[in-house]
Design a protein around this motif. Structure first.
Motif, PDB file in Angstrom:
ATOM      1  N   UNK A  42     -17.831  40.394   0.504  1.00  0.00           N
ATOM      2  CA  UNK A  42     -18.167  39.485   1.606  1.00  0.00           C
ATOM      3  C   UNK A  42     -19.234  38.482   1.180  1.00  0.00           C
ATOM      4  N   UNK A  43     -20.294  38.979   0.546  1.00  0.00           N
ATOM      5  CA  UNK A  43     -21.386  38.114   0.100  1.00  0.00           C
ATOM      6  C   UNK A  43     -20.910  37.142  -0.983  1.00  0.00           C
ATOM      7  N   UNK A  44     -20.019  37.608  -1.832  1.00  0.00           N
ATOM      8  CA  UNK A  44     -19.571  36.796  -2.957  1.00  0.00           C
ATOM      9  C   UNK A  44     -18.377  35.905  -2.684  1.00  0.00           C
ATOM     10  N   UNK A  45     -17.820  35.992  -1.483  1.00  0.00           N
ATOM     11  CA  UNK A  45     -16.588  35.255  -1.184  1.00  0.00           C
ATOM     12  C   UNK A  45     -16.734  33.758  -1.427  1.00  0.00           C
ATOM     13  N   UNK A  46     -17.825  33.183  -0.947  1.00  0.00           N
ATOM     14  CA  UNK A  46     -18.030  31.742  -1.085  1.00  0.00           C
ATOM     15  C   UNK A  46     -18.201  31.334  -2.551  1.00  0.00           C
ATOM     16  N   UNK A  47     -18.747  32.253  -3.364  1.00  0.00           N
ATOM     17  CA  UNK A  47     -18.966  31.962  -4.784  1.00  0.00           C
ATOM     18  C   UNK A  47     -17.717  32.233  -5.619  1.00  0.00           C
ATOM     19  N   UNK A  48     -16.675  32.756  -4.982  1.00  0.00           N
ATOM     20  CA  UNK A  48     -15.415  32.970  -5.702  1.00  0.00           C
ATOM     21  C   UNK A  48     -15.201  34.361  -6.251  1.00  0.00           C
ATOM     22  N   UNK A  49     -15.975  35.358  -5.770  1.00  0.00           N
ATOM     23  CA  UNK A  49     -15.793  36.741  -6.234  1.00  0.00           C
ATOM     24  C   UNK A  49     -14.504  37.310  -5.655  1.00  0.00           C
ATOM     25  N   UNK A  50     -13.700  37.941  -6.511  1.00  0.00           N
ATOM     26  CA  UNK A  50     -12.444  38.551  -6.061  1.00  0.00           C
ATOM     27  C   UNK A  50     -12.396  40.012  -6.493  1.00  0.00           C
ATOM     28  N   UNK A  51     -11.655  40.856  -5.746  1.00  0.00           N
ATOM     29  CA  UNK A  51     -11.423  42.218  -6.244  1.00  0.00           C
ATOM     30  C   UNK A  51     -10.507  42.138  -7.456  1.00  0.00           C
ATOM     31  N   UNK A  52     -10.779  42.939  -8.473  1.00  0.00           N
ATOM     32  CA  UNK A  52     -10.015  42.877  -9.724  1.00  0.00           C
ATOM     33  C   UNK A  52      -9.592  44.281 -10.139  1.00  0.00           C
ATOM     34  N   UNK A  53      -8.426  44.362 -10.788  1.00  0.00           N
ATOM     35  CA  UNK A  53      -7.863  45.659 -11.155  1.00  0.00           C
ATOM     36  C   UNK A  53      -7.903  45.944 -12.643  1.00  0.00           C
ATOM     37  N   UNK A  54      -7.276  47.045 -13.006  1.00  0.00           N
ATOM     38  CA  UNK A  54      -7.289  47.510 -14.399  1.00  0.00           C
ATOM     39  C   UNK A  54      -6.560  46.554 -15.345  1.00  0.00           C
ATOM     40  N   UNK A  55      -5.580  45.820 -14.830  1.00  0.00           N
ATOM     41  CA  UNK A  55      -4.842  44.885 -15.675  1.00  0.00           C
ATOM     42  C   UNK A  55      -5.746  43.816 -16.253  1.00  0.00           C
ATOM     43  N   UNK A  56      -6.532  43.172 -15.378  1.00  0.00           N
ATOM     44  CA  UNK A  56      -7.461  42.145 -15.844  1.00  0.00           C
ATOM     45  C   UNK A  56      -8.581  42.755 -16.672  1.00  0.00           C
ATOM     46  N   UNK A  57      -9.010  43.952 -16.301  1.00  0.00           N
ATOM     47  CA  UNK A  57     -10.073  44.608 -17.084  1.00  0.00           C
ATOM     48  C   UNK A  57      -9.617  44.799 -18.531  1.00  0.00           C
ATOM     49  N   UNK A  58      -8.331  45.122 -18.704  1.00  0.00           N
ATOM     50  CA  UNK A  58      -7.799  45.343 -20.048  1.00  0.00           C
ATOM     51  C   UNK A  58      -7.681  44.032 -20.820  1.00  0.00           C
ATOM     52  N   UNK A  59      -7.167  42.977 -20.197  1.00  0.00           N
ATOM     53  CA  UNK A  59      -7.035  41.706 -20.921  1.00  0.00           C
ATOM     54  C   UNK A  59      -8.400  41.110 -21.232  1.00  0.00           C
ATOM     55  N   UNK A  60      -9.365  41.301 -20.347  1.00  0.00           N
ATOM     56  CA  UNK A  60     -10.720  40.781 -20.572  1.00  0.00           C
ATOM     57  C   UNK A  60     -11.401  41.498 -21.730  1.00  0.00           C
ATOM     58  N   UNK A  61     -11.368  42.837 -21.711  1.00  0.00           N
ATOM     59  CA  UNK A  61     -12.042  43.592 -22.783  1.00  0.00           C
ATOM     60  C   UNK A  61     -11.333  43.352 -24.118  1.00  0.00           C
ATOM     61  N   UNK A  62     -10.007  43.162 -24.062  1.00  0.00           N
ATOM     62  CA  UNK A  62      -9.241  42.920 -25.284  1.00  0.00           C
ATOM     63  C   UNK A  62      -9.631  41.587 -25.916  1.00  0.00           C
ATOM     64  N   UNK A  63      -9.741  40.519 -25.130  1.00  0.00           N
ATOM     65  CA  UNK A  63     -10.148  39.226 -25.682  1.00  0.00           C
ATOM     66  C   UNK A  63     -11.526  39.299 -26.332  1.00  0.00           C
ATOM     67  N   UNK A  64     -12.405  40.134 -25.767  1.00  0.00           N
ATOM     68  CA  UNK A  64     -13.754  40.312 -26.322  1.00  0.00           C
ATOM     69  C   UNK A  64     -13.778  41.352 -27.436  1.00  0.00           C
ATOM     70  N   UNK A  65     -12.606  41.948 -27.734  1.00  0.00           N
ATOM     71  CA  UNK A  65     -12.451  42.960 -28.797  1.00  0.00           C
ATOM     72  C   UNK A  65     -13.342  44.178 -28.572  1.00  0.00           C
ATOM     73  N   UNK A  66     -13.378  44.644 -27.329  1.00  0.00           N
ATOM     74  CA  UNK A  66     -14.071  45.881 -26.988  1.00  0.00           C
ATOM     75  C   UNK A  66     -13.037  47.005 -26.974  1.00  0.00           C
ATOM     76  N   UNK A  67     -13.285  48.103 -27.689  1.00  0.00           N
ATOM     77  CA  UNK A  67     -12.247  49.119 -27.885  1.00  0.00           C
ATOM     78  C   UNK A  67     -11.917  49.914 -26.626  1.00  0.00           C
ATOM     79  N   UNK A  68     -10.684  50.369 -26.550  1.00  0.00           N
ATOM     80  CA  UNK A  68     -10.228  51.245 -25.474  1.00  0.00           C
ATOM     81  C   UNK A  68      -9.842  52.578 -26.086  1.00  0.00           C
ATOM     82  N   UNK A  69     -10.427  53.662 -25.555  1.00  0.00           N
ATOM     83  CA  UNK A  69     -10.077  54.981 -26.085  1.00  0.00           C
ATOM     84  C   UNK A  69      -8.610  55.266 -25.777  1.00  0.00           C
ATOM     85  N   UNK A  70      -7.922  55.816 -26.795  1.00  0.00           N
ATOM     86  CA  UNK A  70      -6.491  56.051 -26.678  1.00  0.00           C
ATOM     87  C   UNK A  70      -5.685  54.962 -27.369  1.00  0.00           C
ATOM     88  N   UNK A  71      -6.360  53.850 -27.691  1.00  0.00           N
ATOM     89  CA  UNK A  71      -5.702  52.757 -28.403  1.00  0.00           C
ATOM     90  C   UNK A  71      -6.486  52.411 -29.674  1.00  0.00           C
TER      91      UNK A  71
END
Length: 358
Positions: free
Chosen positions: A211-240
């Motif tokens: 609610x507080x972040x709505x005007x600033x453009x904050x959105x709820x985000x899921x595991x899909x984006x979390x994976x593509x974001x960490x991957x672009x930054x080359x942060x490792x994922x256990x199991x991969x």
């Protein structure tokens, strides 16, 4: 399946959920690309309450953790955190984790959700001295607010001066009247904050932040984006990028392996083996997306496999991380990825693929 304290709110925000290691979690709310872009340009709010929180206390807790992890916990002061791995005797990885120092005899270890039971068993197998291992994963939830506007939004809800909270530091305080641990580590390549709180506080914090972040453009985000974001930054994922057969050195997290310190579990094997394989970035030259498990070749020689790959939402390129034999890791080295029975050309490129402009 297990559910986080926010499960009943998911439908209200349009979540599409999947089975993630036995947890019913949102893979996306709007779309993976939209959420990815929001985190890179504004901010996204993630429910990562499936992560494990294990408290380690007692007079000998520091010595116990020092033997358990690859990094040097003696360098921590109260209010700081570090990233490390736990290894088996043969140098393979039990898990990667964060260690928070609350007092000389009190630490919080944050571990991957799919590894909680295994990790706690591993810790208890190696107990010595005055140490208590207390798995409180079922009592704590975790939100991650990530992106360029994260500090601006969170500051509106707390009296804690967030500008004073440096990277890999944490503090205890209140957010919108709820008791929280506020940390600044991140797993997206962007600046941001993690809020650890007891389960009953999570729904209020989730609603308040969105609610507080709505005007600033904050959105709820899921595991899909979390994976593509960490991957672009080359942060490792256990199991991969990391597993029981891959050492931290091979996975590219040598910065968290302090071989100069006294013995830790797996040290001798890690030093002896070195890096027969290495995690590298690859970019496809032919049309095709490298996916986890796809084989990588040099000529007729199979040299490794892709650990993570996708079409990068930020770079608009088909890229991957691959664990390959060390003699094939020079930048510019041409390789081939086997995709649906065809060998497609790729090239070794620098990593990380994405680095935030400070």
């Amino acid at each position: 399946m297990q559910r986080t304290p926010l499960y009943d709110l998911y439908a209200e925000y349009g979540a599409k959920t999947i089975d993630f290691g036995g947890w019913d979690l949102p893979v996306q709310f709007s779309s993976i690309k939209e959420e990815h872009e929001a985190v890179r340009t504004k901010a996204g709010l993630f429910d990562v309450s499936h992560m494990g929180e294990v408290w380690v206390s007692g007079a000998d807790s520091e010595a116990f953790i020092q033997n358990l992890i690859t990094n040097d916990v003696t360098k921590l002061t109260v209010g700081k955190a570090l990233y490390a791995a736990m290894c088996y005797e043969d140098g393979g990885t039990v898990d990667d984790l964060l260690v928070y120092k609350f007092a000389e005899d009190k630490f919080l270890l944050v571990v991957n959700a799919s590894n909680i039971e295994k990790d706690v068993d591993w810790m208890k197998q190696h107990l010595s001295g005055d140490v208590t291992v207390d798995d409180q994963s079922n009592d704590w939830g975790l939100l991650a607010l990530q992106g360029p506007v994260a500090q601006h939004v969170l500051q509106q809800l707390t009296e804690t001066d967030l500008s004073e909270l440096k990277f890999f530091h944490f503090t205890e305080g209140q957010v919108d009247g709820k008791e929280v641990i506020i940390s600044r580590t991140g797993y997206t390549g962007e600046d941001g904050f993690e809020l650890y709180a007891k389960n009953d506080a999570l729904p209020h914090l989730w609603k308040s932040l969105l609610s507080t972040g709505q005007q600033a453009g904050v959105v709820p985000a899921g595991l899909g984006a979390r994976d593509t974001l960490r991957f672009e930054a080359c942060l490792p994922l256990y199991g991969q990028e990391l597993n029981k057969d891959i050492s931290p050195l091979e996975a590219g997290i040598g910065f968290a392996v302090k071989t100069a310190k006294d013995a830790f579990i797996g040290k001798d094997a890690i030093v002896e083996k070195g890096k027969p394989r290495k995690s590298v970035g690859i970019e496809m030259l032919d049309k095709g997306i490298p996916r986890h498990g796809y084989k990588v070749f040099s000529g007729e020689q199979e040299i490794g496999e892709v650990t993570t790959g996708t079409q990068s939402p930020t770079l608009k390129k088909n890229i991957g991380l691959a664990l390959v034999a060390s003699e094939f890791t020079e930048q510019g080295q041409q390789v081939e990825v086997e995709i649906r029975g065809k060998r497609l050309k790729a090239v070794v490129v620098p990593t990380p693929f994405y680095k935030r402009q400070k």
